[in-house]
Structure formats: structure tokens, C-alpha cells
Write a protein that holds these residues in place. Sequence first.
Motif, PDB file in Angstrom:
ATOM      1  N   THR A  29       0.681  -1.549   0.354  1.00  0.00           N
ATOM      2  CA  THR A  29      -0.506  -0.240  -0.169  1.00  0.00           C
ATOM      3  C   THR A  29       1.617   1.062   0.078  1.00  0.00           C
ATOM      4  O   THR A  29       0.474   1.991   0.032  1.00  0.00           O
ATOM      5  CB  THR A  29      -1.005   0.372   1.231  1.00  0.00           C
ATOM      6  OG1 THR A  29       0.159   0.190   2.256  1.00  0.00           O
ATOM      7  CG2 THR A  29      -1.711  -1.185   1.476  1.00  0.00           C
ATOM      8  N   SER A  30       2.274   0.984  -0.446  1.00  0.00           N
ATOM      9  CA  SER A  30       2.886   2.514   0.077  1.00  0.00           C
ATOM     10  C   SER A  30       2.953   2.854  -0.930  1.00  0.00           C
ATOM     11  O   SER A  30       3.099   2.515  -2.182  1.00  0.00           O
ATOM     12  CB  SER A  30       4.474   2.276   0.250  1.00  0.00           C
ATOM     13  OG  SER A  30       5.089   1.141  -0.247  1.00  0.00           O
ATOM     14  N   TYR A  31       3.863   4.667  -1.744  1.00  0.00           N
ATOM     15  CA  TYR A  31       4.060   4.885  -2.577  1.00  0.00           C
ATOM     16  C   TYR A  31       4.778   4.608  -3.620  1.00  0.00           C
ATOM     17  O   TYR A  31       4.737   4.311  -4.495  1.00  0.00           O
ATOM     18  CB  TYR A  31       3.920   6.452  -2.296  1.00  0.00           C
ATOM     19  CG  TYR A  31       5.448   6.904  -1.900  1.00  0.00           C
ATOM     20  CD1 TYR A  31       5.919   7.084  -2.638  1.00  0.00           C
ATOM     21  CD2 TYR A  31       5.515   7.046  -1.027  1.00  0.00           C
ATOM     22  CE1 TYR A  31       7.360   7.354  -2.339  1.00  0.00           C
ATOM     23  CE2 TYR A  31       6.450   7.647  -0.612  1.00  0.00           C
ATOM     24  CZ  TYR A  31       7.424   7.860  -0.892  1.00  0.00           C
ATOM     25  OH  TYR A  31       8.676   8.426  -0.665  1.00  0.00           O
ATOM     26  N   TRP A  32       5.929   4.317  -2.541  1.00  0.00           N
ATOM     27  CA  TRP A  32       6.613   3.045  -3.643  1.00  0.00           C
ATOM     28  C   TRP A  32       6.791   1.664  -4.016  1.00  0.00           C
ATOM     29  O   TRP A  32       6.984   1.465  -4.684  1.00  0.00           O
ATOM     30  CB  TRP A  32       7.784   3.468  -3.349  1.00  0.00           C
ATOM     31  CG  TRP A  32       8.359   2.999  -1.905  1.00  0.00           C
ATOM     32  CD1 TRP A  32       9.211   1.424  -1.772  1.00  0.00           C
ATOM     33  CD2 TRP A  32       7.887   3.660  -0.627  1.00  0.00           C
ATOM     34  NE1 TRP A  32       8.640   1.363  -0.611  1.00  0.00           N
ATOM     35  CE2 TRP A  32       8.611   2.438   0.099  1.00  0.00           C
ATOM     36  CE3 TRP A  32       7.803   4.793   0.043  1.00  0.00           C
ATOM     37  CZ2 TRP A  32       7.644   2.239   1.329  1.00  0.00           C
ATOM     38  CZ3 TRP A  32       6.979   4.685   1.236  1.00  0.00           C
ATOM     39  CH2 TRP A  32       7.481   3.176   2.042  1.00  0.00           C
ATOM     40  N   LYS A  34       3.509   0.367  -4.420  1.00  0.00           N
ATOM     41  CA  LYS A  34       2.322  -0.347  -4.633  1.00  0.00           C
ATOM     42  C   LYS A  34       1.070  -1.360  -4.735  1.00  0.00           C
ATOM     43  O   LYS A  34       2.770  -1.671  -6.699  1.00  0.00           O
ATOM     44  CB  LYS A  34       0.988   0.805  -5.214  1.00  0.00           C
ATOM     45  CG  LYS A  34      -0.270   0.747  -4.393  1.00  0.00           C
ATOM     46  CD  LYS A  34      -0.908   2.456  -4.916  1.00  0.00           C
ATOM     47  CE  LYS A  34      -2.402   1.881  -4.738  1.00  0.00           C
ATOM     48  NZ  LYS A  34      -2.524   2.115  -3.163  1.00  0.00           N
TER      49      LYS A  34
END
Length: 148
Positions: A29-32, A34
Amino acid sequence: MRWAGPDGFEADDDAGRIDAAVVHGFLRTSYWAKGVPREVVERAIAGSLNLGGYDATGAMVAYARMVTDRATFAWLADVFVLESHRGHGLGRFVVSTLLAHPDLKGLRQILLATADAHELYRSYGFTETPPGLMMAIRTPSAELYAQP
């Protein structure tokens, strides 16, 4: 190797202790990273110098890893603290412990990429690279993590 941290937390570089489900749960779920598949996370853990942050019960609550040859170069990646455990200085503890790791002594260069923590990493001595110095081959994450 284990290190004592703030408020009863500890850091450990034992890759066998890393909870891949926790790492995957955060990174997907992280921006880097996903949508990153678990198998990719497991391969990244296997190929890196890992540092887990653990609470007093032994549950993994923080993580960082170095992609490195342990001789000349390293890339700091996937640094996180679970939201439920933020505010105890764990992020700083994990990053500073990993940067001081004996396997990383004498490296010529440590790099990282961040979209939102420039000031934090400046406090460790990181500086922005001169324009035109770094190059990359980038694959859009939608294609990178798409399952055939």
C-alpha cells in the motif's frame, strides 16, 4: 546482531526473523511499491541486508533494508514503521542502526529515493545528487507488478 532501542524496542539483522507478511502488508500500500506481490517482497528480503524493529513482545513493527555488495555501494530502501508504533523514535533508530551496521563500513556511496522525507535523511548526511548524475530504467509499477 541485536541492538537495544528506545522504550524496550530492539533491532535485529537476522533475516530469518523478518516477518514477510508485515513487510508485504505495508509495502503493497506504499507509494513506492503499491501492489507489489509477496513473492517479490520475499526475494527482496532474501537479497538484502535487513533490519527489523521489534516491540517488547517480539512483534515486528519497523523495517529497513540495504541492497548492497557490502564493499562499495548500498541502496537504502523500504524504510517504515507501522502506524500503530510511530512516535517512539523507531524510524530514526532503525535507520541510524542500519547505517552504522558493521557490514556497511567503508562504502563509497549509499543512495536512497524519497518523495517526502528529504529533511529526515539530510540529518544523516544524505544530500541530493547533482542533476544529470543519476540515471534509471523505470518500469511503471502497474506493469511491473502485473500478474501474467
